[in-house]
Design a protein around this motif. Structure first.
Motif, PDB file in Angstrom:
ATOM      1  N   ARG A  80       0.828  -1.203   0.000  1.00 47.27           N
ATOM      2  CA  ARG A  80       0.000   0.000   0.000  1.00 47.27           C
ATOM      3  C   ARG A  80       0.867   1.260   0.000  1.00 47.27           C
ATOM      4  NH1 ARG A  80      -4.355  -0.059   4.625  1.00 47.27           N
ATOM      5  NH2 ARG A  80      -4.792   1.918   3.582  1.00 47.27           N
ATOM      6  N   LYS A  81       1.957   1.224   0.762  1.00 48.34           N
ATOM      7  CA  LYS A  81       2.862   2.366   0.781  1.00 48.34           C
ATOM      8  C   LYS A  81       3.505   2.589  -0.581  1.00 48.34           C
ATOM      9  CE  LYS A  81       6.888   4.239   3.210  1.00 48.34           C
ATOM     10  NZ  LYS A  81       7.914   4.004   4.269  1.00 48.34           N
ATOM     11  N   ALA A  82       3.871   1.482  -1.264  1.00 45.52           N
ATOM     12  CA  ALA A  82       4.472   1.609  -2.592  1.00 45.52           C
ATOM     13  C   ALA A  82       3.466   2.190  -3.587  1.00 45.52           C
ATOM     14  CB  ALA A  82       4.962   0.240  -3.066  1.00 45.52           C
ATOM     15  N   LEU A  83       2.184   1.800  -3.477  1.00 44.90           N
ATOM     16  CA  LEU A  83       1.162   2.378  -4.340  1.00 44.90           C
ATOM     17  C   LEU A  83       0.997   3.868  -4.070  1.00 44.90           C
ATOM     18  CD1 LEU A  83      -1.688  -0.320  -4.383  1.00 44.90           C
ATOM     19  CD2 LEU A  83      -0.374   0.492  -6.346  1.00 44.90           C
ATOM     20  N   ALA A  84       1.031   4.251  -2.787  1.00 38.13           N
ATOM     21  CA  ALA A  84       0.903   5.669  -2.432  1.00 38.13           C
ATOM     22  C   ALA A  84       2.058   6.481  -3.008  1.00 38.13           C
ATOM     23  CB  ALA A  84       0.833   5.815  -0.916  1.00 38.13           C
ATOM     24  N   LEU A  86       3.763   5.699  -5.671  1.00 35.42           N
ATOM     25  CA  LEU A  86       3.560   5.755  -7.113  1.00 35.42           C
ATOM     26  C   LEU A  86       2.581   6.851  -7.485  1.00 35.42           C
ATOM     27  CD1 LEU A  86       3.821   4.638 -10.005  1.00 35.42           C
ATOM     28  CD2 LEU A  86       2.059   2.943  -9.415  1.00 35.42           C
ATOM     29  N   PHE A  87       1.465   6.948  -6.757  1.00 37.49           N
ATOM     30  CA  PHE A  87       0.472   7.979  -7.056  1.00 37.49           C
ATOM     31  C   PHE A  87       1.007   9.385  -6.778  1.00 37.49           C
ATOM     32  CE2 PHE A  87      -2.929   4.626  -5.917  1.00 37.49           C
ATOM     33  CZ  PHE A  87      -2.795   4.069  -7.182  1.00 37.49           C
ATOM     34  N   ALA A  88       1.901   9.503  -5.776  1.00 36.12           N
ATOM     35  CA  ALA A  88       2.450  10.816  -5.423  1.00 36.12           C
ATOM     36  C   ALA A  88       3.549  11.271  -6.378  1.00 36.12           C
ATOM     37  CB  ALA A  88       2.978  10.785  -3.994  1.00 36.12           C
ATOM     38  N   ASP A  89       4.069  10.372  -7.201  1.00 35.11           N
ATOM     39  CA  ASP A  89       5.109  10.725  -8.163  1.00 35.11           C
ATOM     40  C   ASP A  89       4.533  11.706  -9.195  1.00 35.11           C
ATOM     41  OD1 ASP A  89       7.080  10.896 -10.068  1.00 35.11           O
ATOM     42  OD2 ASP A  89       7.457   8.746 -10.174  1.00 35.11           O
ATOM     43  N   PRO A  90       5.151  12.866  -9.376  1.00 34.12           N
ATOM     44  CA  PRO A  90       4.626  13.835 -10.353  1.00 34.12           C
ATOM     45  C   PRO A  90       4.500  13.264 -11.755  1.00 34.12           C
ATOM     46  CG  PRO A  90       6.276  14.859  -8.950  1.00 34.12           C
ATOM     47  CD  PRO A  90       6.318  13.403  -8.642  1.00 34.12           C
ATOM     48  N   GLY A  91       5.299  12.265 -12.082  1.00 35.54           N
ATOM     49  CA  GLY A  91       5.204  11.661 -13.401  1.00 35.54           C
ATOM     50  C   GLY A  91       4.057  10.683 -13.551  1.00 35.54           C
ATOM     51  N   SER A  92       3.311  10.463 -12.484  1.00 33.43           N
ATOM     52  CA  SER A  92       2.202   9.496 -12.518  1.00 33.43           C
ATOM     53  C   SER A  92       0.843  10.166 -12.508  1.00 33.43           C
ATOM     54  CB  SER A  92       2.305   8.543 -11.316  1.00 33.43           C
ATOM     55  OG  SER A  92       3.504   7.804 -11.337  1.00 33.43           O
ATOM     56  N   GLU A  93       0.793  11.453 -12.801  1.00 34.55           N
ATOM     57  CA  GLU A  93      -0.504  12.131 -12.777  1.00 34.55           C
ATOM     58  C   GLU A  93      -1.474  11.535 -13.787  1.00 34.55           C
ATOM     59  OE1 GLU A  93      -0.154  16.315 -13.166  1.00 34.55           O
ATOM     60  OE2 GLU A  93       0.859  16.598 -11.226  1.00 34.55           O
ATOM     61  N   TYR A  94      -0.977  11.129 -14.951  1.00 32.67           N
ATOM     62  CA  TYR A  94      -1.851  10.498 -15.945  1.00 32.67           C
ATOM     63  C   TYR A  94      -2.430   9.197 -15.417  1.00 32.67           C
ATOM     64  CZ  TYR A  94       1.767   7.020 -16.941  1.00 32.67           C
ATOM     65  OH  TYR A  94       2.655   5.980 -16.854  1.00 32.67           O
ATOM     66  N   LEU A  95      -1.651   8.492 -14.585  1.00 35.11           N
ATOM     67  CA  LEU A  95      -2.126   7.243 -13.987  1.00 35.11           C
ATOM     68  C   LEU A  95      -3.257   7.509 -13.003  1.00 35.11           C
ATOM     69  CD1 LEU A  95      -1.865   4.213 -13.406  1.00 35.11           C
ATOM     70  CD2 LEU A  95      -0.012   4.751 -11.807  1.00 35.11           C
ATOM     71  N   VAL A  96      -3.106   8.532 -12.180  1.00 32.78           N
ATOM     72  CA  VAL A  96      -4.144   8.885 -11.209  1.00 32.78           C
ATOM     73  C   VAL A  96      -5.428   9.286 -11.925  1.00 32.78           C
ATOM     74  CG1 VAL A  96      -4.760  10.502  -9.374  1.00 32.78           C
ATOM     75  CG2 VAL A  96      -2.453   9.552  -9.469  1.00 32.78           C
ATOM     76  N   VAL A 150      -8.162   1.324  -4.688  1.00 31.88           N
ATOM     77  CA  VAL A 150      -9.052   2.480  -4.605  1.00 31.88           C
ATOM     78  C   VAL A 150      -8.894   3.197  -3.267  1.00 31.88           C
ATOM     79  CG1 VAL A 150     -11.491   3.105  -4.396  1.00 31.88           C
ATOM     80  CG2 VAL A 150     -10.739   1.643  -6.269  1.00 31.88           C
ATOM     81  N   GLU A 151      -8.694   2.440  -2.190  1.00 31.11           N
ATOM     82  CA  GLU A 151      -8.483   3.050  -0.875  1.00 31.11           C
ATOM     83  C   GLU A 151      -7.207   3.890  -0.857  1.00 31.11           C
ATOM     84  OE1 GLU A 151      -9.173   4.031   3.111  1.00 31.11           O
ATOM     85  OE2 GLU A 151     -10.498   3.121   1.610  1.00 31.11           O
ATOM     86  N   VAL A 152      -6.134   3.368  -1.421  1.00 34.52           N
ATOM     87  CA  VAL A 152      -4.882   4.127  -1.485  1.00 34.52           C
ATOM     88  C   VAL A 152      -5.063   5.357  -2.373  1.00 34.52           C
ATOM     89  CG1 VAL A 152      -2.458   4.044  -2.170  1.00 34.52           C
ATOM     90  CG2 VAL A 152      -3.513   2.052  -1.078  1.00 34.52           C
ATOM     91  N   LEU A 153      -5.800   5.214  -3.464  1.00 34.33           N
ATOM     92  CA  LEU A 153      -6.061   6.346  -4.353  1.00 34.33           C
ATOM     93  C   LEU A 153      -6.821   7.439  -3.623  1.00 34.33           C
ATOM     94  CD1 LEU A 153      -5.875   7.406  -7.306  1.00 34.33           C
ATOM     95  CD2 LEU A 153      -8.107   6.331  -7.696  1.00 34.33           C
ATOM     96  N   TRP A 154      -7.801   7.061  -2.819  1.00 35.80           N
ATOM     97  CA  TRP A 154      -8.561   8.039  -2.044  1.00 35.80           C
ATOM     98  C   TRP A 154      -7.652   8.766  -1.046  1.00 35.80           C
ATOM     99  CZ3 TRP A 154     -12.325  11.202  -1.048  1.00 35.80           C
ATOM    100  CH2 TRP A 154     -12.539  11.633   0.249  1.00 35.80           C
ATOM    101  N   GLU A 155      -6.806   8.026  -0.350  1.00 35.15           N
ATOM    102  CA  GLU A 155      -5.900   8.644   0.611  1.00 35.15           C
ATOM    103  C   GLU A 155      -4.974   9.646  -0.083  1.00 35.15           C
ATOM    104  OE1 GLU A 155      -3.985   5.315   2.357  1.00 35.15           O
ATOM    105  OE2 GLU A 155      -5.688   4.763   3.628  1.00 35.15           O
ATOM    106  N   HIS A 156      -4.590   9.338  -1.315  1.00 32.68           N
ATOM    107  CA  HIS A 156      -3.724  10.259  -2.055  1.00 32.68           C
ATOM    108  C   HIS A 156      -4.485  11.513  -2.480  1.00 32.68           C
ATOM    109  CE1 HIS A 156      -1.040  11.906  -5.092  1.00 32.68           C
ATOM    110  NE2 HIS A 156      -2.023  11.808  -5.984  1.00 32.68           N
ATOM    111  N   VAL A 157      -5.650  11.343  -3.083  1.00 33.32           N
ATOM    112  CA  VAL A 157      -6.400  12.492  -3.616  1.00 33.32           C
ATOM    113  C   VAL A 157      -6.869  13.409  -2.496  1.00 33.32           C
ATOM    114  CG1 VAL A 157      -8.460  13.162  -4.896  1.00 33.32           C
ATOM    115  CG2 VAL A 157      -7.099  11.230  -5.664  1.00 33.32           C
ATOM    116  N   SER A 158      -7.257  12.844  -1.356  1.00 29.96           N
ATOM    117  CA  SER A 158      -7.764  13.663  -0.250  1.00 29.96           C
ATOM    118  C   SER A 158      -6.657  14.162   0.664  1.00 29.96           C
ATOM    119  CB  SER A 158      -8.772  12.853   0.574  1.00 29.96           C
ATOM    120  OG  SER A 158      -8.152  11.691   1.131  1.00 29.96           O
TER     121      SER A 158
END
Length: 562
Positions: A80-84, A86-96, A150-158
């Protein structure tokens, strides 16, 4: 190709089982149909890059391993930390953005192919081989990996790292709630329900745990957050243009249990009520026995589950004139055997209504006028007395489908009738003049309610489907309900009040007693008074512009959002 066109063109698998398949239906329905309407044309190409992101696929496999193998379970927090990260990487905005706008592709295409049985000898599989393997993927494991992502994605976006996508937070909240709540939507008797509730994976969804507490806590939080977004969906550009019926689908998934498989007579019905299965219960199942004798049963609704249902009825269904859905919702809330008295009160009040209509119909027969009027008054009194006791005992939710604001507003028209000069009832007889007046009063009332129904069912009607017809039927249902209440008000007012406070009250008493020398028809007087009270009640709605005419009678609200 735009994102909405891509959604229509994309054919998702049809071999999915619950919870994966039913969740996929929700993601692609409701607001999901408009989630990517305003995306740029190049977004489709970026999405294809996202589905092939090797870091994403590798971490999703780590999550799967943590769910399947007890020895790998301690690795779930690291995955879960590795996914977080990944989502926080500026180069992964298209992924988010791809995950936020098109979660159904991850659930219905990417994960089944990724988690299906691997090809013998390794190597790159053909498209046909990928589809065959995807069809063998465990639907429960696909759902569990998707939910963690999806839970990790929510934690990132919020969180503080997700400011670039903060405007898409409602999409993340929706996907999170639908994913987390899927296990709670199935009732006893469904093979899927009893099958995957027995598995320990739901307890270990987010790591080591021997209880349902982590899942239940998160899904309750997700419901509260998504409920807040739905309650202000007009303030969200993403949702403001969604179809009115799409919003209602989201409301149903927020607060109501899914309908179970039809049984007996109901199998032959073309339509089944969608709001009549009681509140969505977000609690762990009841467990009995151990080992092979272990059994699970659906939990009982909590006070919070019931409160959400009542709030949804008042805030979303009543303003949208959803008469049938409101009746279904309240009937499901007071389901037997716990609330059998509430249902008995409904049935008794309905019998009183039948008696009123029967006695009033007898007024049309000249030789029955004086007799039936007395019984009609008694039946109306009993009917409203039952409604009063039912509301007193069972609360405001019980009275919501009865639209008691309408007779209260109709009484305003009655006051005007009492003050009118008696010439109006002395000259009322059945004829084209009276019929024309009734048509005008009824027509303008229905027209006003039709406009109200459309204004409260906000959003764009982009297709040529049944939505306009549904709204017209709803306005007609409220009009008919208003006519019934107006009839009650007119009968009571003209017979008991006008004969006391009106001019020439002694002559009016003779009319009701059947001893008058005037050539007037009691039924014509009551018909004119009924339609007048209906029009007065409907148009007096402008006095409380912030409330629709279907709203419950006013009461003090102790809520921070009002």
């Amino acid at each position: 190709m735009s994102d909405s066109e891509l959604r229509q063109k994309e054919v998702l698998p049809t071999w999915l089982d619950a919870p994966q398949g039913t969740l996929l239906d929700r993601l692609t329905s409701g607001i999901g149909t408009t989630a990517g309407t305003d995306r740029a044309a190049y977004a489709a190409g970026n999405d294809e890059m996202a589905w092939e992101n090797s870091r994403l696929l590798a971490e999703l496999l780590r999550v799967r391993d943590g769910h399947e193998t007890p020895a790998a379970r301690p690795e779930l927090p690291a995955a879960r930390k590795a996914l977080a990260e990944l989502f926080a990487d500026p180069g992964s905005e298209y992924l988010v953005r791809a995950l936020l706008h098109r979660p159904e592709h991850l659930l219905g295409v990417v994960l089944p192919r990724l988690l299906g049985p691997q090809a013998a000898g390794g190597g790159k599989a053909t498209v046909e081989e990928q589809e065959r393997r995807a069809g063998q993927a465990s639907a429960l494991h696909v759902w569990s990996v998707f939910t963690v992502c999806v839970e990790v994605l929510w934690e990132h976006v919020s969180g503080k790292e997700g400011t670039a996508h903060r405007h898409l937070e409602p999409l993340a909240a929706r996907t999170r709630f639908l994913a987390l709540s899927e296990p709670f939507r199935h009732r006893a008797g469904d093979a899927e329900w009893e099958g995957w509730w027995r598995k320990e994976i739901l307890k270990h969804l987010f790591g080591r745990s021997d209880t349902w507490v982590p899942l239940v806590r998160k899904v309750r939080e997700a419901r509260d957050i998504w409920r807040g977004h739905l309650n202000r969906h007009q303030s969200l550009p993403l949702f403001d243009h969604a179809s009115p019926l799409a919003i209602e689908e989201e409301v149903r998934w927020l607060a109501f249990q899914d309908p179970g498989p039809p049984k007996g007579f109901f199998k032959s019905l073309p339509y089944r009520p969608k709001f009549s299965n009681g509140p969505l219960t977000l609690c762990e199942p009841k467990e009995k026995g151990k080992g092979a004798r272990r059994k699970v049963a659906p939990p009982d609704p909590t006070a919070a589950d019931k409160a959400v249902l009542v709030d949804v009825v008042e805030r979303h269904l009543l303003p949208r004139f959803a008469v049938g859905a409101t009746w279904s919702a309240v009937w499901g809330l007071y389901r037997p055997p716990v609330y059998h008295r509430a249902l008995v009160a409904y049935v008794t009040a309905a019998l009183g209504l039948v008696l009123v209509i029967a006695f009033f119909s007898a007024i049309l027969m000249p030789f029955m006028e004086s007799v039936s009027i007395t019984f009609t008054l008694l039946a109306i009194g009993v009917c409203y007395l039952l409604i009063g006791f039912g509301t007193l005992i069972h609360g405001r939710a019980w009275a919501m489908p009865l639209f008691l604001r309408i007779p209260a507003a109709g009484a305003v028209g009655l006051i005007v009738l009492v003050a009118f000069h008696p010439d109006w009832w002395e000259n009322v007889t059945w004829g084209w003049g009276l019929i024309s007046a009734l048509v005008v009063l009824g027509g303008v009332s229905f027209g006003y309610l039709l406009i109200e129904a459309r204004n409260h069912n906000t959003g764009m009607i982009s297709d040529r489907g049944w939505t306009p017809f549904v709204l017209a039927v709803r306005a007609l249902s409220v009009t008919i309900t208003g006519l019934v209440h107006s009839l009650f008000v007119a009968v009571v007012g003209m017979i008991t009040l006008t004969t006391v406070f009106g001019e020439k009250n002694h002559q009016l008493r003779e009319v009701w007693a059947g001893t008058s020398d005037l050539s007037v028809s009691p039924s014509a007087i009551l018909a004119a008074a009924t339609f007048w009270c209906l029009a007065a009640g409907v148009f007096s709605q402008i006095l409380w512009d912030d409330q629709p005419i279907t709203a419950p009678l006013s009461h003090r609200r102790w809520r921070d959002e009002r």
